[in-house]
Design an enzyme around this catalytic site. Structure first.
Site, PDB file in Angstrom:
ATOM      1  N   GLU A 105      30.526  32.889  72.707  1.00 37.60           N
ATOM      2  CA  GLU A 105      29.453  32.339  71.876  1.00 37.60           C
ATOM      3  C   GLU A 105      30.047  31.632  70.658  1.00 37.60           C
ATOM      4  O   GLU A 105      31.128  31.992  70.183  1.00 37.60           O
ATOM      5  CB  GLU A 105      28.516  33.497  71.471  1.00 37.60           C
ATOM      6  CG  GLU A 105      27.437  33.192  70.457  1.00 37.60           C
ATOM      7  CD  GLU A 105      26.404  32.175  70.881  1.00 37.60           C
ATOM      8  OE1 GLU A 105      26.792  31.125  71.424  1.00 37.60           O
ATOM      9  OE2 GLU A 105      25.202  32.402  70.626  1.00 37.60           O
ATOM     10  N   ASP A 106      29.363  30.640  70.156  1.00 38.72           N
ATOM     11  CA  ASP A 106      29.873  29.886  69.011  1.00 38.72           C
ATOM     12  C   ASP A 106      29.778  30.673  67.707  1.00 38.72           C
ATOM     13  O   ASP A 106      30.736  30.752  66.944  1.00 38.72           O
ATOM     14  CB  ASP A 106      29.165  28.522  68.878  1.00 38.72           C
ATOM     15  CG  ASP A 106      27.631  28.615  68.851  1.00 38.72           C
ATOM     16  OD1 ASP A 106      27.076  29.748  68.921  1.00 38.72           O
ATOM     17  OD2 ASP A 106      26.978  27.567  68.764  1.00 38.72           O
ATOM     18  N   ASP A 109      24.756  34.938  63.817  1.00 41.59           N
ATOM     19  CA  ASP A 109      24.052  34.740  62.556  1.00 41.59           C
ATOM     20  C   ASP A 109      23.207  36.004  62.318  1.00 41.59           C
ATOM     21  O   ASP A 109      23.743  37.040  61.938  1.00 41.59           O
ATOM     22  CB  ASP A 109      23.225  33.453  62.728  1.00 41.59           C
ATOM     23  CG  ASP A 109      22.546  32.971  61.473  1.00 41.59           C
ATOM     24  OD1 ASP A 109      23.216  32.792  60.465  1.00 41.59           O
ATOM     25  OD2 ASP A 109      21.318  32.755  61.524  1.00 41.59           O
ATOM     26  N   GLY A 111      21.925  37.770  64.641  1.00 38.28           N
ATOM     27  CA  GLY A 111      22.365  38.687  65.696  1.00 38.28           C
ATOM     28  C   GLY A 111      21.433  38.762  66.896  1.00 38.28           C
ATOM     29  O   GLY A 111      21.743  39.435  67.878  1.00 38.28           O
ATOM     30  N   THR A 113      20.538  36.532  69.207  1.00 33.25           N
ATOM     31  CA  THR A 113      20.985  35.906  70.448  1.00 33.25           C
ATOM     32  C   THR A 113      21.911  36.845  71.225  1.00 33.25           C
ATOM     33  O   THR A 113      21.715  37.075  72.426  1.00 33.25           O
ATOM     34  CB  THR A 113      21.720  34.578  70.144  1.00 33.25           C
ATOM     35  OG1 THR A 113      20.845  33.753  69.370  1.00 33.25           O
ATOM     36  CG2 THR A 113      22.107  33.859  71.420  1.00 33.25           C
ATOM     37  N   LYS A 137      28.557  35.051  60.440  1.00 32.89           N
ATOM     38  CA  LYS A 137      28.040  35.023  59.066  1.00 32.89           C
ATOM     39  C   LYS A 137      27.509  36.413  58.765  1.00 32.89           C
ATOM     40  O   LYS A 137      26.323  36.689  58.964  1.00 32.89           O
ATOM     41  CB  LYS A 137      26.877  34.025  58.956  1.00 32.89           C
ATOM     42  CG  LYS A 137      27.234  32.568  59.133  1.00 32.89           C
ATOM     43  CD  LYS A 137      25.950  31.753  58.990  1.00 32.89           C
ATOM     44  CE  LYS A 137      26.168  30.291  59.282  1.00 32.89           C
ATOM     45  NZ  LYS A 137      24.880  29.562  59.339  1.00 32.89           N
ATOM     46  N   ASP A 165      26.164  22.031  66.263  1.00 28.24           N
ATOM     47  CA  ASP A 165      25.422  20.807  65.980  1.00 28.24           C
ATOM     48  C   ASP A 165      24.445  20.974  64.836  1.00 28.24           C
ATOM     49  O   ASP A 165      24.143  22.080  64.381  1.00 28.24           O
ATOM     50  CB  ASP A 165      24.608  20.401  67.214  1.00 28.24           C
ATOM     51  CG  ASP A 165      23.390  21.320  67.420  1.00 28.24           C
ATOM     52  OD1 ASP A 165      23.569  22.552  67.353  1.00 28.24           O
ATOM     53  OD2 ASP A 165      22.279  20.804  67.603  1.00 28.24           O
TER      54      ASP A 165
END
Ligand code: 5GP
Ligand code: MG
Length: 186
Positions: A105-106, A109, A111, A113, A137, A165
């Site tokens: 995963e990229d 944040d 959490g 996802t 983060k 993006d």
């Protein structure tokens, strides 16, 4: 040679060399941990779209045989605000049952996802389930999630580049940069 930054980019947070060195270190660690696993039994599952460049670099640096698959999720509309709801857009092709699954995963944040993915995949009874996440983060976390392989902790700023993006822009920048707030605050 200095390449001019796009207008809406505020500053570079992680340059290309820093990212590539960290990706190599993650790949080395993963290659050690999964040594001896048969290629059909080790599946990297990249989370589209943000993780596609990270996955491509990571996979090419692994020295252990593996398969690659993807899942597409959506947790944000077009902008930069978390909704807390995760939508499954496209499932994996691979049957994950009995396989060693590594989610790629990229960024983590709030959490949601990764929590969603963990529940979804755990229900399929993989042989093992771990996660490799480039960015975190920590200040933004709303639910606890244990990342197994983490690239970098970053502050609470909207970042783009290296697959990430803003409204489908900036994904192909080779570095990770903070976007000027004016670029996404209307
Ligand atoms: P979470 O469910 O952990 O709140 O959000 C994770 C997802 O939010 C990531 O997969 C990513 O798509 C998106 N996201 C969170 N922060 C950023 C950011 O700074 N930049 C970009 N491009 N996406 C982000
Ligand atoms: Mg993502």
């Amino acid at each position: 040679m200095t390449v001019p930054l796009p207008n809406s980019v505020d500053y570079v947070l992680l340059d290309e060399d820093t990212i590539q060195q960290r990706v190599q270190a993650l790949a080395d660690q993963i290659s050690d941990d999964y040594a001896g696993v048969h290629h059909e039994n080790f599946v990297l599952v990249g989370v589209l779209k943000g993780a596609f460049i990270f996955l491509a670099d990571l996979a090419r640096r692994l020295t252990v045989p593996h398969c690659v698959d993807f899942i597409a999720l959506s947790s944000y509309a077009a902008g930069a605000e978390a909704s807390g709801t995760v939508r499954l857009i496209m499932d994996t092709r691979t049957n994950l049952t009995g396989r060693h699954v590594l989610i790629v995963e990229d960024i983590i944040d709030a959490g949601y996802t990764l929590d969603y993915l963990q529940r979804l995949f755990q229900a399929r009874h993989p042989a093992s389930l771990r996660s490799c996440v480039l960015l975190s983060k920590p200040e933004r976390r709303e639910i606890e999630f244990q990342v197994d392989y983490l690239g970098f902790e970053i502050p609470d700023v909207w970042v783009v580049g290296y697959g990430l993006d803003y409204a489908d822009h900036f994904r192909t920048l080779p570095y990770i940069a903070a976007l000027k707030p004016s670029a996404y605050q209307k």
